[in-house]
Design a protein around this motif. Structure first.
Motif, PDB file in Angstrom:
ATOM      1  N   PHE A  95       0.693  -0.888   0.115  1.00 12.13           N
ATOM      2  CA  PHE A  95      -0.374   0.152   0.111  1.00 12.13           C
ATOM      3  C   PHE A  95       0.860   1.100   0.413  1.00 12.13           C
ATOM      4  N   ASP A  96       0.178   2.437  -0.745  1.00  9.85           N
ATOM      5  CA  ASP A  96       1.093   3.613  -0.561  1.00  9.85           C
ATOM      6  C   ASP A  96       0.550   4.367   0.918  1.00  9.85           C
ATOM      7  N   PRO A  97       2.146   4.330   1.471  1.00  9.26           N
ATOM      8  CA  PRO A  97       1.683   4.912   3.105  1.00  9.26           C
ATOM      9  C   PRO A  97       1.302   6.215   2.437  1.00  9.26           C
ATOM     10  N   ARG A  98       1.581   7.057   1.920  1.00 10.64           N
ATOM     11  CA  ARG A  98       0.745   8.442   1.896  1.00 10.64           C
ATOM     12  C   ARG A  98      -0.843   8.523   2.001  1.00 10.64           C
ATOM     13  N   SER A  99      -1.143   7.299   0.792  1.00 15.33           N
ATOM     14  CA  SER A  99      -3.568   7.261   0.495  1.00 15.33           C
ATOM     15  C   SER A  99      -3.756   6.125   0.729  1.00 15.33           C
ATOM     16  N   GLY A 100      -2.869   4.937   1.391  1.00 15.74           N
ATOM     17  CA  GLY A 100      -3.702   3.608   1.272  1.00 15.74           C
ATOM     18  C   GLY A 100      -3.659   3.239   0.629  1.00 15.74           C
ATOM     19  N   ASP A 101      -3.466   3.423  -0.989  1.00 16.78           N
ATOM     20  CA  ASP A 101      -4.098   2.492  -1.969  1.00 16.78           C
ATOM     21  C   ASP A 101      -3.017   2.062  -2.467  1.00 16.78           C
ATOM     22  N   PRO A 102      -3.685   0.390  -3.138  1.00 16.15           N
ATOM     23  CA  PRO A 102      -2.817  -0.642  -3.488  1.00 16.15           C
ATOM     24  C   PRO A 102      -1.903  -0.331  -4.562  1.00 16.15           C
ATOM     25  N   THR A 103      -0.287  -0.636  -3.804  1.00 10.73           N
ATOM     26  CA  THR A 103       0.297  -0.224  -5.611  1.00 10.73           C
ATOM     27  C   THR A 103       0.488  -1.410  -6.050  1.00 10.73           C
TER      28      THR A 103
END
Length: 157
Positions: free
Chosen positions: A119-127
């Motif tokens: 997950f992107d630690p800035r948004s929580g979106d899956p990488t």
């Protein structure tokens, strides 16, 4: 006062000397170098020149590792680069096996295991990297870094 987009306007555009653009151009050159080594390695392998092909596959792996170690501009780009590295390691491994060196091939493939955030630690979106190949997917929930410094940065735990 000049209209936006004209010289002297308050609109700031990224110049060719922008460090981010320079880094991205350099990374694209390294990516293309890796792709070139792959194509040459494949041609040499197909013509039976295994030792020469292996040298190019090894150089391809080195190039992809350089790209992976650099900051990525997007999750999709990181996923593509990791996939390319995995393919390069597989090509090198298969060639080593065909040359009778299965033990070294396995060691090289094990060295190819990489850890990247699901997950992107800035948004929580899956990488996207945790759904590549046979990966079982995320085993934890997303962790989003808190903002700090009046919202100008993220605090890394």
């Amino acid at each position: 006062m000049t209209p936006a987009g004209e010289p002297g306007s308050s609109t700031i555009e990224k110049s060719p000397d922008d460090p981010e653009k320079r880094v991205e151009k350099q990374l694209e050159k390294v990516r293309e170098t890796a792709r070139t080594h792959d194509r040459i390695g494949e041609a040499l392998r197909d013509s039976g020149q295994m030792a020469e092909a292996l040298k190019h596959y090894e150089d391809e792996v080195k190039a992809w590792r350089r790209v992976i170690e650099a900051p990525s501009s997007s999750a999709a780009e990181l996923t593509d680069d990791c996939t390319s590295l995995a393919e390069a390691l597989a090509n090198s491994g298969y060639l080593r096996v065909s040359m009778g060196d299965a033990k070294l091939a396995l060691a090289e493939l094990n060295d190819g295991e990489l850890c990247a955030p699901c997950f992107d630690p800035r948004s929580g979106d899956p990488t996207g990297v945790c759904s590549v190949g046979t990966d079982r997917g995320p085993t934890t929930r997303p962790v989003i870094f808190d903002t700090c410094c009046d919202g100008f940065a993220r605090c890394v735990p």
